[in-house]
Design a protein around this motif. Structure first.
Motif, PDB file in Angstrom:
ATOM      1  N   LYS A  88     -13.838  38.710 -37.885  1.00 52.93           N
ATOM      2  CA  LYS A  88     -13.996  37.503 -38.697  1.00 52.93           C
ATOM      3  C   LYS A  88     -14.559  37.916 -40.252  1.00 52.93           C
ATOM      4  CE  LYS A  88     -17.872  35.379 -37.975  1.00 52.93           C
ATOM      5  NZ  LYS A  88     -18.876  34.262 -37.332  1.00 52.93           N
ATOM      6  N   TRP A  89     -13.707  37.446 -41.153  1.00 54.04           N
ATOM      7  CA  TRP A  89     -14.150  37.659 -42.485  1.00 54.04           C
ATOM      8  C   TRP A  89     -14.897  35.978 -43.036  1.00 54.04           C
ATOM      9  CZ3 TRP A  89     -14.358  41.155 -46.187  1.00 54.04           C
ATOM     10  CH2 TRP A  89     -13.645  42.407 -45.959  1.00 54.04           C
ATOM     11  N   SER A  90     -16.104  36.151 -43.559  1.00 56.18           N
ATOM     12  CA  SER A  90     -16.876  35.205 -44.233  1.00 56.18           C
ATOM     13  C   SER A  90     -17.580  35.452 -45.281  1.00 56.18           C
ATOM     14  CB  SER A  90     -17.937  34.667 -43.138  1.00 56.18           C
ATOM     15  OG  SER A  90     -18.984  36.063 -43.153  1.00 56.18           O
ATOM     16  N   GLU A  99     -23.235  30.729 -44.948  1.00 57.43           N
ATOM     17  CA  GLU A  99     -21.920  31.594 -44.862  1.00 57.43           C
ATOM     18  C   GLU A  99     -20.528  30.822 -44.404  1.00 57.43           C
ATOM     19  OE1 GLU A  99     -21.245  35.699 -42.213  1.00 57.43           O
ATOM     20  OE2 GLU A  99     -23.207  35.120 -42.969  1.00 57.43           O
ATOM     21  N   SER A 100     -19.715  30.811 -45.118  1.00 59.27           N
ATOM     22  CA  SER A 100     -18.311  30.174 -44.702  1.00 59.27           C
ATOM     23  C   SER A 100     -17.319  31.130 -44.180  1.00 59.27           C
ATOM     24  CB  SER A 100     -17.752  29.492 -46.060  1.00 59.27           C
ATOM     25  OG  SER A 100     -18.884  28.740 -46.671  1.00 59.27           O
ATOM     26  N   ILE A 101     -16.744  30.579 -43.129  1.00 62.25           N
ATOM     27  CA  ILE A 101     -15.659  31.464 -42.425  1.00 62.25           C
ATOM     28  C   ILE A 101     -14.313  31.310 -43.189  1.00 62.25           C
ATOM     29  CG2 ILE A 101     -14.274  31.679 -40.398  1.00 62.25           C
ATOM     30  CD1 ILE A 101     -16.616  30.801 -38.759  1.00 62.25           C
ATOM     31  N   ILE A 104      -9.972  34.508 -39.156  1.00 64.70           N
ATOM     32  CA  ILE A 104     -10.335  35.227 -37.757  1.00 64.70           C
ATOM     33  C   ILE A 104      -9.259  35.822 -37.443  1.00 64.70           C
ATOM     34  CG2 ILE A 104     -11.220  34.769 -35.539  1.00 64.70           C
ATOM     35  CD1 ILE A 104     -13.091  32.791 -36.497  1.00 64.70           C
ATOM     36  N   TYR A 113      -9.348  29.706 -43.003  1.00 63.51           N
ATOM     37  CA  TYR A 113     -10.437  28.394 -42.939  1.00 63.51           C
ATOM     38  C   TYR A 113     -10.856  28.077 -44.127  1.00 63.51           C
ATOM     39  CZ  TYR A 113     -10.878  29.353 -37.973  1.00 63.51           C
ATOM     40  OH  TYR A 113     -10.851  29.459 -36.550  1.00 63.51           O
TER      41      TYR A 113
END
Length: 427
Positions: A88-90, A99-101, A104, A113
């Motif tokens: 998962k990158w955020s 923190e915003s995703i 994934i 996203y």
């Protein structure tokens, strides 16, 4: 005899503890091998403590440098692929620290996203590569990113910083200092092809010499002002130089100036000669397929393209400014590079030329007006749209709340008085 008995007892307890510890380490190593994990051992055969990251490789560099409009890749590589994992990158938003995703993936499929969705993808150069690629980097992309391996109870992550090369400049409206609440300051920067600066950007600008006595909003809703030369109107001579702070303020009620940040341009800024009022300046740019330049665009051209022009020109906000990369006596008199300003003269005044902005056309080079017309770029050379920017060191300077100009060490933004100079200000 009693002393000998105590030593024998302590020795027995030590041997028992060592035996138990050895069994625990052995059983733990066996369990790790059953899970397919590697176990590090010392030359003597004893397992060591596992590394902080079991599956993710530590990046060689945790900061990635880029510019607006470029393509940047944030590295995230796995050393092994656990079963049933996800990556998962955020992004940690600097305005509110939430923190915003972003994306994934489970190695086979992925889902994007948020607002970054159209411009991000996984590099995936091999099966262990989960690096994030951002295309057409925007000002709001700067910040801290996190690559997290989600694997049951053994989650782990690496943090990276995307850093945009750019320039910070102080900004106030034509109505004077301390007129913006937070939301108005944010909107004003965006209208000038920039955004509110982060604290890190303001601090870096201060280390490069930004000296400004008026307090201004930054992105996280706090208020600061950077001082190089301590002086009476700016907290007194006894205070050390630094980025001074008012802390968090009421975003609706409190009013200050703004500190804006901009980066490289996708296009060119050029100058049109003439004795034009503000309306005529906008029409002159429009006649050549361009638009009157914004303040952030002029700063960007000065910073990245070495735009050097000893002529005041109208900008989109109604101010008159000119950029200097090679200081000289007849162009403001300051010894350092910077963007000089005449403030906000009457829009009916026919005294100045204008600075125009021509967006870049992909794969084409379009000539702009030459010597016979009006347009010149830099040191009087004919203008043409060509790829490539040249970085120029240094940062802006400015004047203090009293209206007097200063000549700090690394460069200057000089507010030239209009009308005539106040007593005590250098001319």
């Amino acid at each position: 005899a009693l002393r000998m008995h105590q030593l024998l007892l302590l020795g027995s307890l030590w041997l028992l503890a060592a035996s138990l510890a050895s069994r625990v380490l052995k059983d733990g190593g066996a369990a790790a091998m059953l899970r397919g994990e590697s176990v590090l051992r010392l030359p003597g055969g004893f397992p060591t403590a596992p590394p902080r990251l079991q599956y993710l490789l530590e990046p060689l560099h945790t900061t990635v440098h880029t510019q607006r409009g470029a393509t940047a890749t944030l590295p995230c590589v796995l050393r092994a692929l656990p079963r049933n994992y996800r990556v998962k990158w955020s992004k940690v938003e600097p305005a509110n620290y939430r923190e915003s995703i972003i994306i994934i993936t489970n190695g086979l499929y992925h889902k994007n996203y948020g607002p970054l969705s159209p411009r991000v993808r996984l590099r995936h150069s091999h099966r262990y590569d989960a690096s994030l690629t951002i295309t057409d980097v925007a000002l709001e992309d700067e910040g801290r990113y996190r690559c997290q391996l989600v694997n049951g109870l053994e989650d782990e992550s690496v943090s990276l910083v995307l850093h945009l090369e750019g320039v910070v400049f102080p900004y106030q409206p034509s109505t004077g200092r301390y007129k913006f609440n937070y939301h108005e300051a944010k909107r004003a920067c965006e209208q000038q092809d920039s955004r509110l600066a982060t604290y890190q950007q303001l601090y870096k600008a201060w280390t490069e010499g930004l000296d400004w006595c008026n307090a201004g909003w930054i992105l996280d809703g706090t208020v600061h002002y950077p001082i190089i030369n301590s002086r009476e109107p700016c907290g007194g001579r006894l205070l050390l130089p630094g980025v001074r702070t008012y802390g968090a303020r009421d975003k609706q009620k409190d009013r200050f100036d703004a500190f804006c940040f901009t980066s490289a341009l996708q296009g060119r800024v050029y100058f049109i000669r003439g004795h034009l009022n503000f309306k005529e300046a906008g029409q002159a740019c429009h006649n050549h397929g361009a638009a009157i330049a914004k303040v952030g665009q002029l700063y960007s051209a000065w910073k990245f393209s070495q735009l050097d022009r000893c002529d005041g020109g109208w900008l989109a906000d109604g101010s008159v400014r000119y950029p200097i990369t090679t200081p000289r006596e007849r162009c403001g008199g300051l010894p350092d590079p910077g963007v000089r300003s005449f403030g906000f003269p009457s829009k009916e005044l026919r005294t100045y030329g204008t600075y125009c902005f021509m967006p870049a056309s992909p794969g084409t080079a379009r000539a702009l007006p030459g010597p016979q017309g009006w347009g010149h770029f830099g040191l009087g050379l004919p203008v043409s749209v060509v790829p490539g920017d040249v970085a120029v060191p240094g940062g802006p300077r400015s004047h203090d709340a009293g209206g007097c100009c200063h000549t700090p060490r690394f460069g200057a933004v000089q507010l030239l008085p209009f009308p005539p100079p106040r007593r005590g200000c250098p001319q």
